[in-house]
Design a protein around this motif. Sequence first.
Motif: not given
Length: 445
Positions: A277-292
């Motif tokens: 929810e927080y991340f969907r609103g900011i305009k910075n480039p963002i990352g998300c970890k993708v684990g197993p």
Amino acid sequence: MSWSPSSWRDFPIKQQPVYEDRDELKRVEEELRSFPPLIFAGEARNLKKELARAAKGEAFIVQGGDCAESFSAFNGDTIKNLFKLILQMSVVIAYSSGKATIKIGRVAGQFAKPRSSDFEEKDGVKLPSYRGDIINDIAFDEEARKADPKRMIRAYFQSAATMNLLRAFSRGGLADLNEVHRWNLDFIKNHPIGKKYEELSSQIDKAMKFLKAAGVTSENTPQLRQTTLYTSHEALLLNYEEALTRIDSITGDYYNTSAHMLWIGDRTRDLDGAHIEYFRGIKNPIGCKVGPSMKPDELVELVKVLNPENEEGKLNLIVRMGAKKIDELFPPLLRAVRDANLNVVWTIDPMHGNVEKINGFKTRDFENILSEVKSFFNIHKQEGTIAAGVHLEMTGEDVTECTGSTSCPITPDDLSDRYHTQCDPRLNAKQALELAFMLAETFES
Ligand code: PEP
Ligand code: CO
């Protein structure tokens, strides 16, 4: 669905501290809200543009730094050595690949840590887990482990001072390509990997002389004398991140001004959770970890939520499967995202899927780290997609936290010598540089 910097508060949240004194927490949040931003939104937009280039294979991302920065190890030398190491790795990769490198530190704000358990037990005593210096203290006693809001203030000022020094190094002459020899760290110089770096530096010197003869010098070409090091951290402690989220006066958009790039950890990426929810609103480039545990459908949905306009360079997926699992688990995810025509920037974190415990130490073996990086590159080659960079836990210090490597063969018995990390084991400078040379070979082949 409306969004605000505080709308995450209505969603289930994981991996947060319990602050006993709610009034104190509110006071600290207010204070943070009044502090100046640490970055300017225009810089975050520049990084986004650069990441878009990386996704096309025109640039390569070198992202690295501590697992957890600490208040106690805060000093100028540590920051300088990390800066030099990132420069060394970048020049090794750029020289062989001909690609620009995008330098991003896990630095100036990388304080909050997710933990596998809320409590730690020792000799029958049970205390809250250490969650990073922005939250509590690593010492195993009751007072130290209490979550203290005031630590956010200290983390802010430490981040500001760190950022200040990094900006000075970037612009003040240390990053000048005529200075490549100076980037070699003292304790590496006489090792095979340091010598290999010296050879490369001499080749660069020749190229610089040639450029000078042609009239291109540091004085007339700023690109030769300065660089940009972007900052990043896992935006885990949302009270802190919310307080530093501000409206950019140029665009009217919300930016997180605590770092250029922020990422979501593998343990807090639930689609219906507070972090998404927080991340969907900011305009910075963002990352998300993708684990197993990530499933292809879930990933596609996540990408759509996090990058609703399908912007290029906006979303970095940081794959961390482990050397033994990546060949099986990563291709279906990659195909799902590619076939849905979603723009993402793929990088590899070969650290977090390769943790093991030896002699009571949390460690990682260099062979597994290399192997996961190589698999990541091979899979992209097979699928016709782009491996855009690496995301590493590393330090410019001569620590003994990860085992293995040819230039610096650390054995399980060596781990106790200089095991200094506050959290996960980091590559030391020799190991990180050796990894960069391996990447260079990959580009040459
Ligand atoms: C980290 O990057 O330090 C981390 C905790 O990673 P992950 O979320 O992938 O476990
Ligand atoms: Co870590």
